[in-house]
Scaffold this active site. Structure first.
Site, PDB file in Angstrom:
ATOM      1  N   ASN A 158     -15.158  -6.252   2.435  1.00 17.01           N
ATOM      2  CA  ASN A 158     -14.397  -5.149   3.054  1.00 17.01           C
ATOM      3  C   ASN A 158     -14.729  -3.816   2.390  1.00 17.01           C
ATOM      4  O   ASN A 158     -14.759  -2.778   3.056  1.00 17.01           O
ATOM      5  CB  ASN A 158     -12.895  -5.438   2.989  1.00 17.01           C
ATOM      6  N   LEU A 205      -5.997  -9.277  -5.249  1.00 18.40           N
ATOM      7  CA  LEU A 205      -5.041 -10.384  -5.264  1.00 18.40           C
ATOM      8  C   LEU A 205      -3.855 -10.194  -6.209  1.00 18.40           C
ATOM      9  O   LEU A 205      -3.040 -11.090  -6.358  1.00 18.40           O
ATOM     10  CB  LEU A 205      -5.778 -11.686  -5.614  1.00 18.40           C
ATOM     11  N   ILE A 230       0.680  -4.689  -6.892  1.00 19.28           N
ATOM     12  CA  ILE A 230       0.579  -3.335  -7.451  1.00 19.28           C
ATOM     13  C   ILE A 230       1.906  -3.032  -8.164  1.00 19.28           C
ATOM     14  O   ILE A 230       2.978  -3.210  -7.576  1.00 19.28           O
ATOM     15  CB  ILE A 230       0.349  -2.303  -6.310  1.00 19.28           C
ATOM     16  N   ASN A 276      -3.432  -2.104   2.798  1.00 25.93           N
ATOM     17  CA  ASN A 276      -3.940  -3.447   2.494  1.00 25.93           C
ATOM     18  C   ASN A 276      -4.477  -4.086   3.766  1.00 25.93           C
ATOM     19  O   ASN A 276      -3.951  -3.848   4.854  1.00 25.93           O
ATOM     20  CB  ASN A 276      -2.795  -4.313   1.933  1.00 25.93           C
ATOM     21  N   HIS A 314      -5.011  -7.728   5.582  1.00 27.33           N
ATOM     22  CA  HIS A 314      -4.543  -9.113   5.484  1.00 27.33           C
ATOM     23  C   HIS A 314      -5.197  -9.933   6.599  1.00 27.33           C
ATOM     24  O   HIS A 314      -5.243  -9.483   7.741  1.00 27.33           O
ATOM     25  CB  HIS A 314      -3.013  -9.155   5.615  1.00 27.33           C
ATOM     26  N   ASP A 319       2.946  -8.107   1.462  1.00 24.61           N
ATOM     27  CA  ASP A 319       2.614  -8.184   2.898  1.00 24.61           C
ATOM     28  C   ASP A 319       3.741  -7.762   3.836  1.00 24.61           C
ATOM     29  O   ASP A 319       3.803  -8.230   4.978  1.00 24.61           O
ATOM     30  CB  ASP A 319       2.168  -9.618   3.274  1.00 24.61           C
TER      31      ASP A 319
HETATM   32  C1  GRF Z   1     -10.274 -10.801   3.048  1.00 23.96           C
HETATM   33  O1  GRF Z   1     -10.102 -11.877   3.921  1.00 23.96           O
HETATM   34  C2  GRF Z   1      -9.008  -9.970   2.997  1.00 23.96           C
HETATM   35  O2  GRF Z   1      -8.303  -9.951   4.181  1.00 23.96           O
HETATM   36  C3  GRF Z   1      -8.210 -10.698   1.960  1.00 23.96           C
HETATM   37  O3  GRF Z   1      -9.146 -11.117   0.998  1.00 23.96           O
HETATM   38  C4  GRF Z   1     -10.426 -11.254   1.620  1.00 23.96           C
HETATM   39  C5  GRF Z   1     -11.375 -10.406   0.838  1.00 23.96           C
HETATM   40  O4  GRF Z   1     -12.693 -10.535   1.236  1.00 23.96           O
HETATM   41  N1  GRF Z   1      -7.120  -9.873   1.480  1.00 23.96           N
HETATM   42  P1  GRF Z   1     -13.776  -9.522   0.695  1.00 23.96           P
HETATM   43  O5  GRF Z   1     -13.735  -9.560  -0.842  1.00 23.96           O
HETATM   44  O6  GRF Z   1     -13.476  -8.148   1.215  1.00 23.96           O
HETATM   45  O7  GRF Z   1     -15.092 -10.040   1.195  1.00 23.96           O
END
Ligand code: GRF
Length: 197
Positions: free
Chosen positions: A13, A89, A92, A106, A108, A149
């Site tokens: 991401n 993970l 915060i 965030n 999700h 979340d």
């Molecule tokens: C993603 O599925 C995101 O939604 C979740 O953790 C994963 C992270 O993937 N919170 P990446 O490290 O961005 O590849």
């Protein structure tokens, strides 16, 4: 708009955000990559883009207050205006949430408010979706508040759940839409900021 990206893992991401900036879709600067994991794959991506990195973990501090103070200092030093949690993970610290109220986003990997909360990350989310029999899943970008979340939803996109889906195949479909909508949500924030006079 200066974005600080927080990531605990491989950082796809994070990469999607950087690609959107490169393509001119998102007008912003990533001024910081922060991770709680010293071996996160996201560090490699940051290196390739010459983005400053910080490894910060609560384990380095005697208590949460000191940890939160250090995090705020890092954010200030890198002139961060908005925090993007890209697979981060850890919770915060409350002080940081208050200081950055409505400025932490965030991503999700499910359609919140379902399939979220503590322990709902990675394959756990997709297993729960499949076990529920839901015909749709997707990705959600939301604002972060003091609860896991639970903050206001900013953007969502659905994917179809097929009867042959496994947690892995569903994760791959969802990840694709994560990469689409996270930069778009950030873009909306960047444009809002540019319009403030
Ligand atoms: C993603 O599925 C995101 O939604 C979740 O953790 C994963 C992270 O993937 N919170 P990446 O490290 O961005 O590849």
């Amino acid at each position: 708009m200066n974005i600080g990206v927080f990531a605990s893992g491989r950082g796809s991401n994070f990469q999607a955000i950087l690609s959107a900036i490169e393509r001119g879709v998102l007008s912003a600067n990533v001024t910081l990559l922060l991770s709680n994991k010293s071996d996160a794959g996201a560090f490699e991506i940051a290196k390739a883009y010459s983005i400053p990195t910080v490894h910060l973990s609560q384990k380095q501090f005697a208590d949460e207050a000191l940890y939160a103070t250090a995090m705020l200092e890092v954010l200030r030093n890198h002139h961060v205006e908005l925090i993007a949690l890209a697979g981060y993970l850890k919770k915060i610290p409350t002080i940081v949430v208050r200081e950055f109220r409505h400025r932490i986003l965030n991503i999700h990997p499910a359609l919140l408010p379902s399939f979220g909360g503590q322990g709902m990350y990675g394959h756990h989310v997709h297993e729960a979706v499949l076990a529920s029999g839901a015909k749709l899943s997707g990705a959600t970008v939301h604002l972060v508040d003091e609860e896991y979340d639970r903050g206001p939803i900013v953007l969502q996109k659905t994917v179809a759940v097929d009867e042959h889906d496994t947690p892995e195949s569903l994760a791959a479909k969802v990840l694709k839409v994560e990469h689409e909508i996270f930069p778009l949500a950030l873009k909306a924030f960047a444009e809002k900021e540019n319009n403030v006079v």
